[in-house]
Design a protein around this motif. Structure first.
Motif: not given
Ligand SMILES: Cc1ncc(COP(=O)(O)O)c(C=O)c1O
Length: 372
Positions: A320-349
């Motif tokens: 659905e996009t014209t954007w073409r990412p390259v290897v090494g590029e960083m992206v930020r993902v908005v999760p479906n259910h944030v509470c579970v994501v938090v529980h999977l991590n040790d640190v937040a920045y």
């Protein structure tokens, strides 16, 4: 800021949990204002952030106390809060004893729905030489926990009031079954209001007036005042929000404060890009029970979803996009259910603008058993 902490996102090892601090501040303030404007006590659920840093901000903004689900959460939050509700049945003597062992200066309340839980909590409380307040949990439609009838709830409250070590303090319910967009909740909120007001009346008639009526969730947050019986609200997800919250209309896309920072690790297969965030970073949570909606959405390119995942791989669907990412590029993902994501991590920045400002441990994750 910690000295050895990178100042730019680009320097972080991925996947990493990144919180936009301006959005977090805005989310916290907005709901604190809502509660204050409607005369509602605010007792946010910490399961979303599991962090004393965020909890302390909630308390500074007027929260009367905190809601926890696990003994670990209660222990960690006792460092910053002296009024804790454990909205989870204190069943099993290990759990009840662990709760009763919280510092004596903490006012502890538990929500429960069985005589077994009353017995166990009361025994642990007596042994610890403290009194534990109790909310009797009612099932008002979620069909998860909670007394199924008001008669059963009143009988349980009476049992609590007759038992040494525990004290009946109120009733609790969780409207987690209301997941419709906020403009389409009328019928369910009317049914809840009716059931709740009838229940409150019955408790009064039985000579057991509930001092507190505790309820609330993020999808129903902005309409809590339409349930006039409610005195205390317990939203959790609102601090960070997620795709699920956006779908209900309880927040906008720009209110999603937490993202998973990930790196594109492969573009070898045409039509897709692979990031280093799979199920072990994002969880496998549906948005509305429909996995066709993907497992996350890119903040900068919302037309791109995480369509498939392995444990360490997230497959971005580029159809659905014209954007073409390259290897090494960083992206930020908005999760479906944030509470579970938090529980999977040790640190937040925490970032403000483009700069990393701080990091904090997700201190209440896991089930660490305190040393004897
Ligand atoms: C008992 C209880 N209260 C409050 C909440 C907070 O609801 P939300 O995550 O919708 O903010 C939850 C969420 O799971 C819950 O289980």
């Amino acid at each position: 800021m910690t000295d050895d902490m990178p100042q730019q996102l680009a320097a972080l090892e991925t996947p990493a949990v990144v919180v936009d601090l301006d959005r977090l501040d805005r989310n916290l303030a907005r709901v604190a204002d809502y509660a204050a404007n409607h005369g509602l006590a605010m007792r946010p659920h910490v399961k979303t952030h599991k962090s004393p840093f965020v909890a302390a901000a909630q308390l500074r903004l007027g929260a009367c106390g905190l809601t926890c689900a696990t003994p670990r959460e209660a222990e960690v939050m006792a460092e910053v809060c002296d009024d804790i509700l454990v909205a989870y049945p204190p069943v099993g003597s290990a759990r009840a004893r662990r709760l009763a062992a919280l510092p004596s200066g903490v006012r502890l309340t538990v929500a429960l729905d069985s005589e077994d839980a009353v017995r166990e909590m009361a025994r642990a409380a007596r042994d610890a030489k403290r009194e534990v307040a109790v909310y009797v949990e009612l099932d008002l439609g979620m069909h998860r926990v909670g007394a199924a009838t008001v008669d059963a709830a009143v009988a349980l409250a009476r049992r609590v009031s007759e038992t040494e070590g525990v004290r009946f303090d109120g009733i609790a319910f969780y409207p987690g079954h209301v997941r419709e967009p906020i403009g389409e909740q009328d019928a369910q909120l009317s049914a809840l209001d009716l059931a709740l007001s009838r229940a409150i009346e019955r408790f009064h008639d039985a000579g057991l007036p509930p001092r507190v009526v505790s309820g609330g969730s993020t999808p129903t947050l902005w309409r809590t005042h339409e349930l006039p019986g409610v005195t205390e609200m317990r939203p959790g997800t609102y601090v960070y929000n997620d795709r699920g919250t956006v779908v209900t209309g309880a927040c906008g896309w720009d209110d999603c404060a937490l993202t998973v920072l990930a790196t594109v690790v492969s573009t070898a297969v045409p039509g897709q890009a692979v990031i280093d965030a799979g199920t072990k970073a994002l969880g496998r949570e549906p948005v509305r029970g429909d996995s066709g909606e993907g497992f996350g959405q890119l903040q900068e390119h919302p037309e791109v979803r995480v369509g498939r995942m392995s444990e360490e791989h997230g497959i971005l669907d580029l159809s659905e996009t014209t954007w073409r990412p390259v290897v090494g590029e960083m992206v930020r993902v908005v999760p479906n259910h944030v509470c579970v994501v938090v529980h999977l991590n040790d640190v937040a920045y925490g970032m403000r603008g483009e700069r990393l400002e701080r990091r904090w441990p997700i201190a209440a994750r896991g089930r660490e058993i305190p040393s004897a």
